[in-house]
Design a protein around this motif. Structure first.
Motif, PDB file in Angstrom:
ATOM      1  N   UNK A 224      -6.924   1.458   7.928  1.00 60.46           N
ATOM      2  CA  UNK A 224      -7.353   0.806   6.687  1.00 60.46           C
ATOM      3  C   UNK A 224      -6.531   1.251   5.483  1.00 60.46           C
ATOM      4  N   UNK A 225      -5.616   2.183   5.678  1.00 58.57           N
ATOM      5  CA  UNK A 225      -4.770   2.633   4.576  1.00 58.57           C
ATOM      6  C   UNK A 225      -5.524   3.390   3.505  1.00 58.57           C
ATOM      7  N   UNK A 226      -6.554   4.145   3.929  1.00 59.64           N
ATOM      8  CA  UNK A 226      -7.368   4.896   2.966  1.00 59.64           C
ATOM      9  C   UNK A 226      -7.508   6.340   3.449  1.00 59.64           C
ATOM     10  N   UNK A 227      -8.145   7.159   2.622  1.00 59.43           N
ATOM     11  CA  UNK A 227      -8.487   8.526   2.994  1.00 59.43           C
ATOM     12  C   UNK A 227     -10.005   8.651   2.972  1.00 59.43           C
ATOM     13  N   UNK A 228     -10.507   9.793   3.390  1.00 58.35           N
ATOM     14  CA  UNK A 228     -11.952  10.008   3.337  1.00 58.35           C
ATOM     15  C   UNK A 228     -12.456   9.986   1.901  1.00 58.35           C
ATOM     16  N   UNK A 229     -11.608  10.358   0.962  1.00 58.27           N
ATOM     17  CA  UNK A 229     -12.009  10.387  -0.443  1.00 58.27           C
ATOM     18  C   UNK A 229     -12.154   8.980  -1.035  1.00 58.27           C
ATOM     19  N   UNK A 230     -11.294   8.055  -0.649  1.00 60.23           N
ATOM     20  CA  UNK A 230     -11.365   6.705  -1.223  1.00 60.23           C
ATOM     21  C   UNK A 230     -11.664   5.646  -0.164  1.00 60.23           C
ATOM     22  N   UNK A 231     -12.412   6.018   0.883  1.00 58.16           N
ATOM     23  CA  UNK A 231     -12.610   5.130   2.027  1.00 58.16           C
ATOM     24  C   UNK A 231     -13.227   3.793   1.654  1.00 58.16           C
ATOM     25  N   UNK A 232     -14.014   3.766   0.585  1.00 59.27           N
ATOM     26  CA  UNK A 232     -14.666   2.496   0.200  1.00 59.27           C
ATOM     27  C   UNK A 232     -13.661   1.421  -0.181  1.00 59.27           C
ATOM     28  N   UNK A 233     -12.438   1.813  -0.504  1.00 61.51           N
ATOM     29  CA  UNK A 233     -11.415   0.810  -0.783  1.00 61.51           C
ATOM     30  C   UNK A 233     -11.124  -0.037   0.461  1.00 61.51           C
ATOM     31  N   UNK A 234     -11.469   0.482   1.631  1.00 66.43           N
ATOM     32  CA  UNK A 234     -11.264  -0.269   2.866  1.00 66.43           C
ATOM     33  C   UNK A 234     -12.134  -1.503   2.972  1.00 66.43           C
ATOM     34  N   UNK A 235     -13.192  -1.582   2.152  1.00 70.44           N
ATOM     35  CA  UNK A 235     -14.059  -2.761   2.195  1.00 70.44           C
ATOM     36  C   UNK A 235     -13.355  -4.002   1.654  1.00 70.44           C
ATOM     37  N   UNK A 236     -12.239  -3.812   0.956  1.00 68.09           N
ATOM     38  CA  UNK A 236     -11.470  -4.965   0.492  1.00 68.09           C
ATOM     39  C   UNK A 236     -10.842  -5.682   1.691  1.00 68.09           C
ATOM     40  N   UNK A 237     -10.554  -4.935   2.724  1.00 67.52           N
ATOM     41  CA  UNK A 237      -9.970  -5.508   3.938  1.00 67.52           C
ATOM     42  C   UNK A 237     -11.051  -6.041   4.865  1.00 67.52           C
ATOM     43  N   UNK A 238     -12.151  -5.303   4.991  1.00 67.03           N
ATOM     44  CA  UNK A 238     -13.292  -5.733   5.794  1.00 67.03           C
ATOM     45  C   UNK A 238     -14.560  -5.258   5.088  1.00 67.03           C
ATOM     46  N   UNK A 239     -15.310  -6.156   4.465  1.00 68.98           N
ATOM     47  CA  UNK A 239     -16.499  -5.747   3.714  1.00 68.98           C
ATOM     48  C   UNK A 239     -17.510  -4.966   4.542  1.00 68.98           C
TER      49      UNK A 239
END
Length: 312
Positions: A224-239
């Motif tokens: 998802x191209x994220x880290x544990x710190x900003x993982x919520x940014x992954x919801x842009x790819x899959x809500x």
């Protein structure tokens, strides 16, 4: 009820655990939380310093052992290919010589992500890759149990946890990943836990299958191209990624189970991290209690918009 604070107080002091498949993801998190509870943890896998498994990832068992020590336990890294009976036999002999007991076996060996070919008919899937996946997912667990159970049953009250993907009930009505090899692998591990519960019963042992939800492993975060710190940014790819959980959640689940003197009531069951969180009162790293499997059935599979209200 066991809380996070109680687990941290060391209820597993003096206990010896083998986390087979502790290099990364669920195995690493479980090893760390068992160490936090005071256990001595043998961390095994194929990826050690100077060696990489066929998955070719950078994480090592030595790193896991160091994390166990930082959490307050004793971490011991042993590089083992659990498909090689002689290596597993030597591992158990080492544990016996050094500790004289084995109280907890976590069968978390996997290593088959790179072998699956998804959403294609079985007859178009590589037979060699598919059968290799099955060997890594099932044979490894049986080989490890074969050699570990004599030591585990020497002391009454031993615990076996089989890590899988999906509960027995959930997997029984779905074709997992549209891939017969993956489907068989995950269903079989649940069945192994049930079988072990029968075989360990005369020795006072407990065996369960436990599944995390959508886990934010190292590989998943990279995907998802994220880290544990900003993982919520992954919801842009899959809500629906909003329902995902950190590896700490399953780690706390297993540590809480292992710390429960009445854990035998669970034997033979197929459990989720969320069920154990509800029972034992722990949370994920962010203070929430995600219930991925209920969400999957009630929201995602029904095609509803992503909304974790009431599910974490």
């Amino acid at each position: 009820m066991t809380t996070n604070a109680q687990v941290a107080a060391g209820p597993l002091q003096g206990r010896v655990a083998l986390v087979a498949g502790a290099t990364r993801g669920t195995g690493r998190a479980i090893a760390v939380e068992l160490g936090r509870a005071g256990a001595t943890v043998y961390c095994t896998g194929r990826s050690g310093e100077g060696h990489r498994s066929e998955m070719d990832r950078p994480e090592t068992i030595e790193e896991t052992a160091q994390l166990v020590a930082r959490a307050g336990g004793q971490g011991i890294a042993v590089r083992v290919d659990h498909l090689v009976p002689e290596q597993v036999e030597a591992l158990v002999a080492k544990i016996d010589a050094e500790q004289g007991r084995l109280d907890i076996l976590i069968n978390d060996i996997w290593g088959g992500d790179h072998l699956g070919e998804w959403d294609i008919p079985m007859w178009k899937h590589s037979l060699e890759r598919g059968t290799r996946l099955l060997r890594l997912a099932i044979d490894t667990h049986i080989i490890t149990a074969h050699h570990a159970f004599p030591l585990l049953t020497r002391t009454p009250g031993g615990l076996v946890v089989e890590l899988t993907d999906g509960t027995t009930d959930h997997n029984a009505t779905r074709y997992r990943a549209d891939n017969v090899y993956y489907d068989l692998a995950k269903a079989s591990v649940n069945r192994l836990a049930f079988a072990w519960s029968k075989e360990l019963l005369p020795y006072g042992g407990t065996s369960v299958a436990v599944t995390p939800g959508w886990i934010r492993s190292e590989a998943m975060l990279e995907h998802f191209g994220v880290t544990e710190e900003n993982w919520r940014d992954g919801t842009e790819r899959d809500p629906h990624f909003a329902i995902s959980e950190s590896p700490a959640y399953i780690g706390r689940a297993v540590a809480s189970l292992a710390s429960d003197p009445e854990r035998a009531r669970w034997t033979g069951r197929s459990l989720t991290s969320a069920e154990l969180a509800e029972e034992y009162g722990f949370t994920d790293a962010d203070g929430s209690r995600p219930d991925c499997w209920r969400y999957l059935v009630e929201v995602q599979e029904k095609g509803l918009p992503a909304d974790t209200t009431g599910y974490r």
